[in-house]
Design an enzyme around this catalytic site. Structure first.
Site, PDB file in Angstrom:
ATOM      1  N   TYR A 113      37.906  37.782  54.530  1.00  0.00           N
ATOM      2  CA  TYR A 113      37.822  37.637  53.086  1.00  0.00           C
ATOM      3  C   TYR A 113      37.136  36.633  52.370  1.00  0.00           C
ATOM      4  O   TYR A 113      36.173  36.886  51.603  1.00  0.00           O
ATOM      5  CB  TYR A 113      39.370  37.490  52.425  1.00  0.00           C
ATOM      6  CG  TYR A 113      39.352  37.835  50.980  1.00  0.00           C
ATOM      7  CD1 TYR A 113      39.233  38.846  50.220  1.00  0.00           C
ATOM      8  CD2 TYR A 113      39.866  36.551  50.128  1.00  0.00           C
ATOM      9  CE1 TYR A 113      39.317  38.816  48.740  1.00  0.00           C
ATOM     10  CE2 TYR A 113      39.896  36.544  48.732  1.00  0.00           C
ATOM     11  CZ  TYR A 113      39.418  37.909  48.064  1.00  0.00           C
ATOM     12  OH  TYR A 113      39.775  37.862  46.673  1.00  0.00           O
ATOM     13  N   SER A 161      35.788  34.742  44.334  1.00  0.00           N
ATOM     14  CA  SER A 161      37.168  34.206  44.583  1.00  0.00           C
ATOM     15  C   SER A 161      36.888  32.748  44.918  1.00  0.00           C
ATOM     16  O   SER A 161      36.146  32.273  45.634  1.00  0.00           O
ATOM     17  CB  SER A 161      37.742  34.938  45.945  1.00  0.00           C
ATOM     18  OG  SER A 161      38.960  34.366  46.277  1.00  0.00           O
TER      19      SER A 161
HETATM   20  N1  LIG Z   1      44.543  38.760  41.947  1.00  0.00           N
HETATM   21  C1  LIG Z   1      44.011  37.824  42.403  1.00  0.00           C
HETATM   22  O1  LIG Z   1      44.745  36.681  42.681  1.00  0.00           O
HETATM   23  C2  LIG Z   1      42.594  37.435  42.923  1.00  0.00           C
HETATM   24  C3  LIG Z   1      41.947  36.110  43.344  1.00  0.00           C
HETATM   25  C4  LIG Z   1      40.853  35.960  43.840  1.00  0.00           C
HETATM   26  C5  LIG Z   1      39.855  37.141  43.545  1.00  0.00           C
HETATM   27  N2  LIG Z   1      40.511  38.356  43.221  1.00  0.00           N
HETATM   28  C6  LIG Z   1      39.285  39.279  43.274  1.00  0.00           C
HETATM   29  O2  LIG Z   1      39.293  40.040  41.932  1.00  0.00           O
HETATM   30  C7  LIG Z   1      39.019  41.360  42.033  1.00  0.00           C
HETATM   31  C8  LIG Z   1      40.265  42.271  41.423  1.00  0.00           C
HETATM   32  O3  LIG Z   1      41.339  41.833  42.083  1.00  0.00           O
HETATM   33  P1  LIG Z   1      42.832  42.589  41.488  1.00  0.00           P
HETATM   34  O4  LIG Z   1      43.970  41.233  41.825  1.00  0.00           O
HETATM   35  O5  LIG Z   1      42.680  42.882  40.038  1.00  0.00           O
HETATM   36  O6  LIG Z   1      43.325  43.607  42.548  1.00  0.00           O
HETATM   37  P2  LIG Z   1      43.876  44.902  42.403  1.00  0.00           P
HETATM   38  O7  LIG Z   1      44.940  45.017  41.508  1.00  0.00           O
HETATM   39  O8  LIG Z   1      44.057  45.503  43.882  1.00  0.00           O
HETATM   40  O9  LIG Z   1      42.745  45.762  42.032  1.00  0.00           O
HETATM   41  C9  LIG Z   1      41.587  46.289  42.596  1.00  0.00           C
HETATM   42  C10 LIG Z   1      40.886  47.107  42.122  1.00  0.00           C
HETATM   43  O10 LIG Z   1      39.547  47.684  42.841  1.00  0.00           O
HETATM   44  C11 LIG Z   1      39.841  48.874  43.190  1.00  0.00           C
HETATM   45  N3  LIG Z   1      39.479  49.242  44.524  1.00  0.00           N
HETATM   46  C12 LIG Z   1      40.111  48.709  45.787  1.00  0.00           C
HETATM   47  N4  LIG Z   1      39.611  48.866  46.881  1.00  0.00           N
HETATM   48  C13 LIG Z   1      38.415  49.650  46.509  1.00  0.00           C
HETATM   49  C14 LIG Z   1      37.592  50.482  47.186  1.00  0.00           C
HETATM   50  N5  LIG Z   1      37.455  50.519  48.560  1.00  0.00           N
HETATM   51  N6  LIG Z   1      36.463  51.249  46.514  1.00  0.00           N
HETATM   52  C15 LIG Z   1      36.666  51.326  45.204  1.00  0.00           C
HETATM   53  N7  LIG Z   1      37.461  50.414  44.422  1.00  0.00           N
HETATM   54  C16 LIG Z   1      38.461  49.873  44.846  1.00  0.00           C
HETATM   55  C17 LIG Z   1      40.948  49.566  42.975  1.00  0.00           C
HETATM   56  O11 LIG Z   1      41.119  50.791  42.378  1.00  0.00           O
HETATM   57  P3  LIG Z   1      41.653  52.097  43.123  1.00  0.00           P
HETATM   58  O12 LIG Z   1      42.659  51.689  44.145  1.00  0.00           O
HETATM   59  O13 LIG Z   1      42.197  52.876  42.060  1.00  0.00           O
HETATM   60  O14 LIG Z   1      40.504  52.703  43.732  1.00  0.00           O
HETATM   61  C18 LIG Z   1      41.573  48.513  41.770  1.00  0.00           C
HETATM   62  O15 LIG Z   1      41.043  49.021  40.568  1.00  0.00           O
HETATM   63  C19 LIG Z   1      38.979  41.571  43.434  1.00  0.00           C
HETATM   64  O16 LIG Z   1      37.555  41.653  43.869  1.00  0.00           O
HETATM   65  C20 LIG Z   1      39.602  40.487  44.208  1.00  0.00           C
HETATM   66  O17 LIG Z   1      39.142  40.353  45.596  1.00  0.00           O
HETATM   67  C21 LIG Z   1      41.774  38.489  42.934  1.00  0.00           C
END
Ligand SMILES: NC(=O)c1ccc[n+]([C@@H]2O[C@H](COP(=O)([O-])OP(=O)(O)OC[C@H]3O[C@@H](n4cnc5c(N)ncnc54)[C@H](OP(=O)(O)O)[C@@H]3O)[C@@H](O)[C@H]2O)c1
Length: 268
Positions: free
Chosen positions: A143, A130
């Protein structure tokens, strides 16, 4: 040969968009979720069970993919969770849980995939960190720390496995419009906490940035570009110009001035 991609957290957001995009570009894609049955509507992506906080599910996951395809070319450690709370009120047990989710979980899967890639003499690991992992963000200290640690561990791992033909990179997203706020782990505040107003204000700002963030499809395209590269950098960024600029500013501005910009940005 069709490349086999294993991407964690493909039930939603960036992982889902990336899995769909790679599938459309002729990769064999396996995704994961803690509860794949919940997402049965999308049959095109093979969703398997994986829980970052249950490292024993890592071996089962890898065995399942190997049983079906006999190889794993690309591992994308995308699953992760947003974590918020003031440091003062986040207890040690929760801190360990946060690191288990965003650092130890991905590492446990990497440990199971590496022997396979070593045997293949090739493989690519993309760890999704991130932009917030490059700096301490208010009320997101755990985080930032867990994502920062994943980035630094990736640097070390990359040097350790290079000789086996395995490449390791990080990709740090800025704000993307996903459902990450609904899965966020909120450290509860004490009743008489001095942080109530500031924390709420800060959370509202964070959520607003996410909901107005970039499109997950743009992120998927960046992932695809990285996979196709012959020679890769150690770290990649993906997000708006301003978010990328923040890293440059951090490296050139006096730290107190950068701190002022961040405090102003998050209204704390
Ligand atoms: N969106 C942003 O702005 C942003 C910014 C910086 C970094 N990121 C990073 O990008 C990645 C994806 O984020 P996103 O925005 O797509 O989030 P999201 O929509 O909440 O998706 C997160 C995914 O991770 C899975 N997950 C969550 N907790 C888990 C656990 N304890 N064990 C296994 N699987 C788990 C969820 O699957 P289930 O709930 O089905 O298990 C879901 O498929 C993350 O690592 C996040 O930190 C996102």
């Amino acid at each position: 040969m069709t490349k086999v991609v294993l991407i964690t957290g493909a039930s939603s957001g960036l992982g889902k968009a990336t899995a769909s995009y790679l599938l459309a570009n002729n990769y064999r894609v396996f995704g994961t979720s803690r509860d794949p049955h919940k997402y049965n509507y999308d049959k095109s992506i093979e969703l398997l069970t994986f829980d970052l906080n249950q490292p024993e599910t890592a071996q089962q996951l890898v065995d399942q993919v190997m049983h079906k395809t006999g190889r794993i070319d690309v591992l994308i450690n995308n699953a992760g969770a947003g974590i918020t709370g003031p440091i003062e009120e986040t207890d040690l047990k929760s801190m360990k849980y946060h690191f288990s989710t965003n650092l130890f979980g991905p590492l446990s899967l990497i440990q199971k995939v590496l022997p396979i890639m070593r045997e293949q003499k090739s493989g690519l690991i993309i760890n999704i960190t991130s932009i917030g992992g490059y700096m301490g963000l208010p009320f997101r200290g755990m985080y930032s720390a867990s994502k920062g640690a994943l980035g630094v561990t990736s640097e070390a791992l990359r040097m350790e496995v290079k000789r086996f033909g395995i490449d390791v990179v990080t990709l740090a997203p800025g704000d993307y419009a996903t459902d990450i706020p609904t899965r966020r782990i909120y450290s509860p505040l004490k009743k008489d906490s001095p942080y109530h107003a500031l924390y709420k204000h800060s959370l509202d700002t964070i959520d607003e940035h996410v909901y107005h963030g970039s499109r997950p499809l743009d992120f998927a395209r960046v992932v695809h570009k990285i996979i196709k590269l012959k020679k890769r950098k150690v770290h990649y960024l993906s997000g708006s110009f301003l978010q990328k600029l923040s890293l440059l500013l951090k490296s050139i501005l006096p730290d107190t001035l950068f701190e002022k910009i961040i405090m102003n940005h998050y209204k704390v």
